[in-house]
Design a protein around this motif. Structure first.
Motif, short mmCIF file in Angstrom:
data_model
loop_
_atom_site.label_atom_id
_atom_site.label_comp_id
_atom_site.label_asym_id
_atom_site.label_seq_id
_atom_site.Cartn_x
_atom_site.Cartn_y
_atom_site.Cartn_z
N PRO A 119 5.21 23.40 -0.65
CA PRO A 119 5.34 22.22 -1.52
C PRO A 119 6.08 21.10 -0.81
O PRO A 119 7.03 21.34 -0.07
N PRO A 120 5.67 19.86 -1.02
CA PRO A 120 6.38 18.74 -0.40
C PRO A 120 7.77 18.56 -1.02
O PRO A 120 8.01 18.95 -2.16
N LEU A 121 8.67 17.99 -0.24
CA LEU A 121 10.01 17.70 -0.73
C LEU A 121 9.98 16.46 -1.62
O LEU A 121 9.10 15.61 -1.51
N VAL A 122 10.98 16.35 -2.47
CA VAL A 122 11.12 15.16 -3.33
C VAL A 122 11.82 14.06 -2.54
O VAL A 122 12.83 14.30 -1.87
N THR A 123 11.27 12.86 -2.60
CA THR A 123 11.80 11.75 -1.81
C THR A 123 13.13 11.24 -2.35
O THR A 123 13.29 11.08 -3.56
N PRO A 124 14.08 10.93 -1.48
CA PRO A 124 15.36 10.39 -1.95
C PRO A 124 15.30 8.91 -2.33
O PRO A 124 16.17 8.42 -3.05
N ASN A 125 14.27 8.19 -1.86
CA ASN A 125 14.17 6.77 -2.15
C ASN A 125 12.90 6.39 -2.90
O ASN A 125 12.57 5.22 -3.03
N GLY A 126 12.17 7.40 -3.39
CA GLY A 126 11.05 7.15 -4.29
C GLY A 126 9.80 6.56 -3.69
O GLY A 126 8.98 5.99 -4.41
N ASP A 127 9.60 6.71 -2.37
CA ASP A 127 8.44 6.10 -1.73
C ASP A 127 8.02 6.96 -0.55
O ASP A 127 8.68 6.96 0.50
N VAL A 128 6.93 7.71 -0.71
CA VAL A 128 6.48 8.64 0.33
C VAL A 128 6.21 7.92 1.64
O VAL A 128 6.57 8.40 2.72
#
Length: 295
Positions: free
Chosen positions: A193-202
């Motif tokens: 699974p991909p990680l969740v972005t810390p700044n909201g923009d892949v």
């Protein structure tokens, strides 16, 4: 001459299991110093924004650059990661400051660029030594080799007025599984699974990882005579020698043990300015000859 970079997905072409990765990690890793100049002291990073970036996207990237030389952030910090570059030949810091920001929102050269056009755009930042001109291309801009064998690159111009430059592209719509891993499902290899972005923009998170990579390569091998392993045309450098490693215990398809924001669930390993959190790749430490992640 240009050095090209892809993200951790490069590993998937070489390794298919964690056990094989463990065998590779046991081999000695040595980046040879080729007796050339490194970039030390105060360095101005001039930004050429090509295409449309939102103000928020620009602020995230500028905050990352300012974090590289800011001692005020919480630990582990982006600046403590960058301090590894001080251990390269001769010691001394490479203190980065953001200089000019040039906006080319109207795609003056079109939406498909060759490397010669990247150099032309980089030249708009000036030809001063002690500076790095960075071209950042928007998500709808194609660059020769982008998404096929590179996510960014760095190089230098010849002659007495030579200057160092770098390029990184936003892969959000073109190849996020290649240039924005581990924040997007990978194109190849284990489908973790991909990680969740810390700044909201892949797309921007991928740019941060690749920007960190090319900047470390630029200061430690600016003119293809610094630190690298292998052929000069396709070198392994300070960060590309550690491809795919973001935290301890990393192996192909797994970025390693990183930190998790308890509120948002975002993954990161470094604090920056303005409360930002970032994920930076491991860097080779010339004192230990090891790839050292922050966490």
């Amino acid at each position: 001459m240009v050095s090209n970079y892809c993200t951790a997905l490069f590993f998937f072409f070489l390794f298919t299991s964690s056990s094989m990765a463990a065998l590779v990690q046991q081999q000695p890793l040595l980046l040879k110093y080729h007796n050339g100049d490194l970039l030390k002291g105060p360095i101005t990073v001039n930004l050429i924004w090509y295409g449309k970036f939102t103000p928020v996207q620009r602020s995230v990237i500028v905050d990352f650059l300012q974090s590289l030389s800011s001692p005020k952030a919480l630990v582990p910090s982006v600046s403590s990661w960058w301090k590894t570059t001080e251990k390269y030949k001769g010691g001394g810091s490479s203190t980065l400051v953001v200089g000019k920001q040039i906006l080319d929102q109207n795609y003056s050269l079109g939406k498909s660029l060759k490397n010669s056009q990247i150099i032309y755009l980089a030249s708009k930042g000036g030809h001063l030594r002690g500076s790095i001109n960075v071209v950042l291309t928007a998500k709808d801009v194609a660059v020769n080799g982008f998404c096929m064998n590179r996510c960014g690159s760095h190089g230098s111009t010849p002659g007495p007025t030579r200057f160092a430059y770098a390029w990184v592209g936003n892969a959000e719509t073109q190849c996020p599984g290649y240039c924005s891993w581990p924040f997007h499902q990978p194109v190849y290899g284990p489908q973790t699974p991909p990680l969740v972005t810390p700044n909201g923009d892949v797309g921007v998170e991928g740019m941060i990882i690749n920007l960190a990579t090319v900047l470390a390569g630029t200061v430690t091998n600016p003119f293809n005579s610094g630190y690298f392993q292998g052929p000069a045309m396709a070198p392994l450098e300070a960060v590309t020698a550690c491809t795919g490693v973001f935290g301890s215990g990393a192996y192909p398809g797994y970025a390693g043990n990183v930190l998790t924001d308890k509120t948002t669930g975002a993954s990161y390993n470094a604090h920056g300015v303005n409360g930002r959190k970032f994920l930076v790749p491991a860097m080779w430490d010339p004192k230990t000859s090891q790839c050292v992640p922050l966490v």
